[in-house]
Design a protein around this motif. Structure first.
Motif, PDB file in Angstrom:
ATOM      1  N   GLU A   1       0.780  -1.225   0.000  1.00 56.42           N
ATOM      2  CA  GLU A   1       0.000   0.000   0.000  1.00 56.42           C
ATOM      3  C   GLU A   1       0.817   1.283   0.000  1.00 56.42           C
ATOM      4  O   GLU A   1       0.265   2.355  -0.243  1.00 56.42           O
ATOM      5  N   THR A   2       2.140   1.175   0.243  1.00 60.41           N
ATOM      6  CA  THR A   2       2.964   2.395   0.252  1.00 60.41           C
ATOM      7  C   THR A   2       4.216   2.294  -0.613  1.00 60.41           C
ATOM      8  O   THR A   2       4.796   3.319  -0.957  1.00 60.41           O
ATOM      9  N   GLY A   3       4.679   1.088  -0.904  1.00 59.54           N
ATOM     10  CA  GLY A   3       5.947   0.929  -1.604  1.00 59.54           C
ATOM     11  C   GLY A   3       7.149   1.081  -0.690  1.00 59.54           C
ATOM     12  O   GLY A   3       8.280   1.224  -1.162  1.00 59.54           O
ATOM     13  N   ALA A   4       6.945   1.039   0.617  1.00 57.62           N
ATOM     14  CA  ALA A   4       8.047   1.197   1.572  1.00 57.62           C
ATOM     15  C   ALA A   4       9.112   0.131   1.335  1.00 57.62           C
ATOM     16  O   ALA A   4       8.810  -1.050   1.223  1.00 57.62           O
ATOM     17  N   LYS A   5      10.365   0.570   1.264  1.00 61.26           N
ATOM     18  CA  LYS A   5      11.493  -0.351   1.038  1.00 61.26           C
ATOM     19  C   LYS A   5      12.370  -0.496   2.273  1.00 61.26           C
ATOM     20  O   LYS A   5      12.819  -1.580   2.581  1.00 61.26           O
ATOM     21  N   GLU A   6      12.658   0.587   2.935  1.00 63.87           N
ATOM     22  CA  GLU A   6      13.490   0.552   4.140  1.00 63.87           C
ATOM     23  C   GLU A   6      12.670   1.139   5.279  1.00 63.87           C
ATOM     24  O   GLU A   6      12.221   2.283   5.200  1.00 63.87           O
ATOM     25  N   TYR A   7      12.482   0.340   6.327  1.00 65.54           N
ATOM     26  CA  TYR A   7      11.621   0.778   7.419  1.00 65.54           C
ATOM     27  C   TYR A   7      11.853  -0.077   8.646  1.00 65.54           C
ATOM     28  O   TYR A   7      12.413  -1.162   8.578  1.00 65.54           O
ATOM     29  N   SER A   8      11.380   0.449   9.782  1.00 69.38           N
ATOM     30  CA  SER A   8      11.305  -0.353  11.008  1.00 69.38           C
ATOM     31  C   SER A   8       9.823  -0.420  11.373  1.00 69.38           C
ATOM     32  O   SER A   8       9.103   0.576  11.267  1.00 69.38           O
ATOM     33  N   ILE A   9       9.373  -1.605  11.761  1.00 70.07           N
ATOM     34  CA  ILE A   9       7.964  -1.819  12.057  1.00 70.07           C
ATOM     35  C   ILE A   9       7.837  -2.490  13.415  1.00 70.07           C
ATOM     36  O   ILE A   9       8.641  -3.353  13.752  1.00 70.07           O
TER      37      ILE A   9
ATOM     38  N   ILE B   1       9.395   4.891   8.201  1.00 75.93           N
ATOM     39  CA  ILE B   1       9.892   4.583   6.850  1.00 75.93           C
ATOM     40  C   ILE B   1      11.092   5.469   6.546  1.00 75.93           C
ATOM     41  O   ILE B   1      11.032   6.687   6.713  1.00 75.93           O
ATOM     42  N   GLU B   2      12.150   4.840   6.076  1.00 77.95           N
ATOM     43  CA  GLU B   2      13.345   5.569   5.642  1.00 77.95           C
ATOM     44  C   GLU B   2      13.328   5.807   4.140  1.00 77.95           C
ATOM     45  O   GLU B   2      13.806   6.827   3.663  1.00 77.95           O
ATOM     46  N   LYS B   3      12.799   4.826   3.382  1.00 77.08           N
ATOM     47  CA  LYS B   3      12.841   4.936   1.918  1.00 77.08           C
ATOM     48  C   LYS B   3      11.565   4.362   1.311  1.00 77.08           C
ATOM     49  O   LYS B   3      11.160   3.249   1.635  1.00 77.08           O
ATOM     50  N   LEU B   4      10.962   5.165   0.431  1.00 77.09           N
ATOM     51  CA  LEU B   4       9.808   4.714  -0.349  1.00 77.09           C
ATOM     52  C   LEU B   4      10.266   4.414  -1.767  1.00 77.09           C
ATOM     53  O   LEU B   4      11.129   5.092  -2.304  1.00 77.09           O
ATOM     54  N   ASP B   5       9.658   3.409  -2.358  1.00 80.21           N
ATOM     55  CA  ASP B   5       9.915   3.070  -3.749  1.00 80.21           C
ATOM     56  C   ASP B   5       8.610   3.300  -4.509  1.00 80.21           C
ATOM     57  O   ASP B   5       7.626   3.774  -3.946  1.00 80.21           O
ATOM     58  N   GLU B   6       8.579   2.901  -5.746  1.00 81.79           N
ATOM     59  CA  GLU B   6       7.374   3.046  -6.558  1.00 81.79           C
ATOM     60  C   GLU B   6       6.210   2.285  -5.920  1.00 81.79           C
ATOM     61  O   GLU B   6       6.384   1.191  -5.388  1.00 81.79           O
ATOM     62  N   LEU B   7       5.030   2.876  -5.980  1.00 83.36           N
ATOM     63  CA  LEU B   7       3.833   2.247  -5.436  1.00 83.36           C
ATOM     64  C   LEU B   7       3.494   1.012  -6.265  1.00 83.36           C
ATOM     65  O   LEU B   7       3.309   1.107  -7.470  1.00 83.36           O
TER      66      LEU B   7
END
Length: 140
Positions: A65-73, A97-103
């Motif tokens: 739903e966001t394209g999140a690539k680098e994150y802590s959850i 989220i540290e980095k978003l990619d394409e949705l």
């Protein structure tokens, strides 16, 4: 009337947890999404799939739903929503989220990044309470 209750992680039986809902922070703002079939904003999240843990569902829904690539959850609360004498359960996650990619091309048509919760919400009686509960946490 809708009733929402919050529980410590582990207090609700795992098999009852149907939904993963995510409060996702990106650059000190918050992500909301628009489903392709709706014109309103909502927190990322969705149903748990067969054979999937609730934590796996949270990570999968976040990416889809966001394209999140680098994150802590992290799971922060389990919750229940009671409506029409029916109670359903989910897990509420906080994500940085540290980095978003394409949705990804799934069910979300657009993401929005907001300083505050947007006005036009899909689940206006539920999601503000989930959002506020996460924002009220100390030491995130």
């Amino acid at each position: 009337m809708i009733k929402i209750d919050f529980y410590e992680i582990g207090k609700v039986e795992d098999e009852k947890l149907e939904f993963a809902v995510i409060v996702a922070e990106f650059k000190n703002e918050y992500i909301f999404v628009k489903h392709k079939d709706r014109g309103t904003w909502e927190l990322p999240g969705g149903h748990r799939e067969l054979g999937e843990s609730i934590d796996e569902a949270g990570s999968r829904e976040l990416f889809e739903e966001t394209g999140a690539k680098e994150y802590s959850i992290m799971g922060v609360y389990d919750y229940s929503v009671t409506m029409d004498n029916k109670t359903r359960f989910g897990r509420l996650f906080y994500v940085k989220i540290e980095k978003l990619d394409e949705l990804p091309k799934f069910e979300i048509k657009e993401i929005g990044i907001f300083k505050e919760i947007p006005d036009a919400l899909t689940y206006a009686q539920i999601q503000p309470k989930l959002y506020e509960k996460v924002l009220g946490l100390k030491n995130i």
